[in-house]
Design an enzyme around this catalytic site. Structure first.
Site, short mmCIF file in Angstrom:
data_model
loop_
_atom_site.label_atom_id
_atom_site.label_comp_id
_atom_site.label_asym_id
_atom_site.label_seq_id
_atom_site.Cartn_x
_atom_site.Cartn_y
_atom_site.Cartn_z
N ASN A 64 0.88 -1.17 0.00
CA ASN A 64 0.00 0.00 0.00
C ASN A 64 0.91 1.22 0.00
OD1 ASN A 64 -1.73 2.09 0.53
ND2 ASN A 64 -2.30 1.39 2.59
N LYS A 84 0.03 4.27 -0.15
CA LYS A 84 -0.58 5.47 0.47
C LYS A 84 -0.39 6.67 -0.47
CE LYS A 84 -0.01 3.20 4.83
NZ LYS A 84 0.05 3.26 6.27
N HIS A 142 -9.34 1.11 4.91
CA HIS A 142 -8.07 1.26 5.62
C HIS A 142 -8.27 2.18 6.82
CE1 HIS A 142 -3.95 2.43 6.54
NE2 HIS A 142 -3.59 1.32 5.93
N GLU A 201 -6.69 4.58 7.93
CA GLU A 201 -6.49 6.01 7.66
C GLU A 201 -7.75 6.61 7.03
OE1 GLU A 201 -2.80 5.43 5.60
OE2 GLU A 201 -1.90 4.84 7.51
N GLU A 252 -5.02 -4.93 10.44
CA GLU A 252 -3.97 -3.95 10.68
C GLU A 252 -4.23 -3.25 12.02
OE1 GLU A 252 -2.12 -2.80 6.56
OE2 GLU A 252 -3.54 -1.28 7.24
N GLY A 277 3.00 2.28 10.68
CA GLY A 277 3.95 3.38 10.53
C GLY A 277 4.66 3.75 11.82
N SER A 287 3.89 -2.17 10.11
CA SER A 287 5.34 -2.21 10.28
C SER A 287 5.96 -3.55 9.86
CB SER A 287 5.74 -1.85 11.71
OG SER A 287 5.35 -0.51 11.99
N GLY A 305 5.17 1.35 4.45
CA GLY A 305 6.48 2.00 4.22
C GLY A 305 7.48 1.14 3.45
#
Ligand code: 13P
Length: 244
Positions: free
Chosen positions: A4, A6, A90, A92, A162, A168, A208, A230
């Site tokens: 992902n 983002k 997600h 976020e 998640e 993150g 992570s 990330g």
């Protein structure tokens, strides 16, 4: 394994990513590889992965086929662009863009209607985990969202667990915590859709995930893959996660 991206990378950076990534992991056959870039990079990504085993997903999808929905992108549009998957719900989007269990369900149904595989995200906040409410929160997300699917629809989705506190932050859920939570999610699936559906559904872990922890996480039989943020931005890191 899914990446992902983002809100990172331009189309040119997308092309550059695949130039490095494809020789390292583009022909992986031991798992499915899906990368989900921002909408503006989908065309470049679909173009770059032609002839490889990598598939491209979006990070959101509308429930409608078309219409007056400013800012939304529909399943038929994604399909026509060569996109096969969509991340839905997600954390976020739930935290910052008003996504709810009800809209997650509608988007999931929309994706399925137009032939896009939904990767539906669930996960608890740190406060939920610390107050012992993880399973109740996940049950709420499941019962108010995913449980609204028919059995036939459910058979086509992928779930991503998640924990929000691990996204993150560099804090990964321990493999045991992740596996326990995956078991709890599978129990919800079993209660609603039956044992075969629970055994068959793929549950990805996200939060992570890095080249140096993917092996211990994936050693848990409950964990069927990962949704990487990330570390999916770097072609070498993501290739080593795919090829661990
Ligand atoms: P990180 O891997 O950066 O923690 O992000 C996880 C994530 O949110 C993937 O969807």
């Amino acid at each position: 394994m899914s990446g992902n991206w983002k809100m990172f990378k331009t189309p040119a950076e997308t092309t550059a990513f695949f130039e490095k990534f494809l020789p390292l992991a583009g022909n992986a056959t031991h798992c499915e590889v899906v990368i989900c870039p921002p909408f503006t990079n989908l065309a470049a990504a679909v173009d770059a992965v032609k002839g490889s085993n990598v598939q491209i997903g979006s990070q959101n999808i509308s429930w409608a086929k078309d219409g007056a929905f400013t800012g939304e992108i529909s399943g038929p549009m994604l399909n026509a662009a060569g996109v096969t998957h969509a991340i839905i719900g997600h954390s976020e989007r739930r935290q910052f863009f008003g996504e709810t269990d009800a809209t997650v369900l509608k988007r999931t149904q929309g994706a399925l209607e137009f032939g896009i595989t939904p990767i539906v995200c669930v996960g608890e906040l740190l406060a939920d985990r610390e107050s012992g409410n993880t399973e109740a929160v996940l049950a709420g997300q499941f019962l108010n969202g995913i449980a609204g699917l028919t059995e036939a629809q459910f058979a086509k989705i992928v779930i991503a667990y998640e924990p929000v506190w691990a996204i993150g932050t560099g804090k990964t859920a321990t493999p045991e915590i992740a596996a326990d939570t995956h078991r709890a999610i599978r129990a919800l699936v079993r209660a609603k859709f039956g044992k075969d559906a629970a055994d068959a559904v793929r549950i990805l872990y996200g939060g992570s995930v890095k080249p140096d922890n993917v092996k211990v996480l994936m050693a848990q039989p409950e964990i069927d893959g990962s949704l990487v943020g990330g570390a999916a931005l770097d072609p070498i890191s993501f290739a080593s996660i795919v090829n661990f």
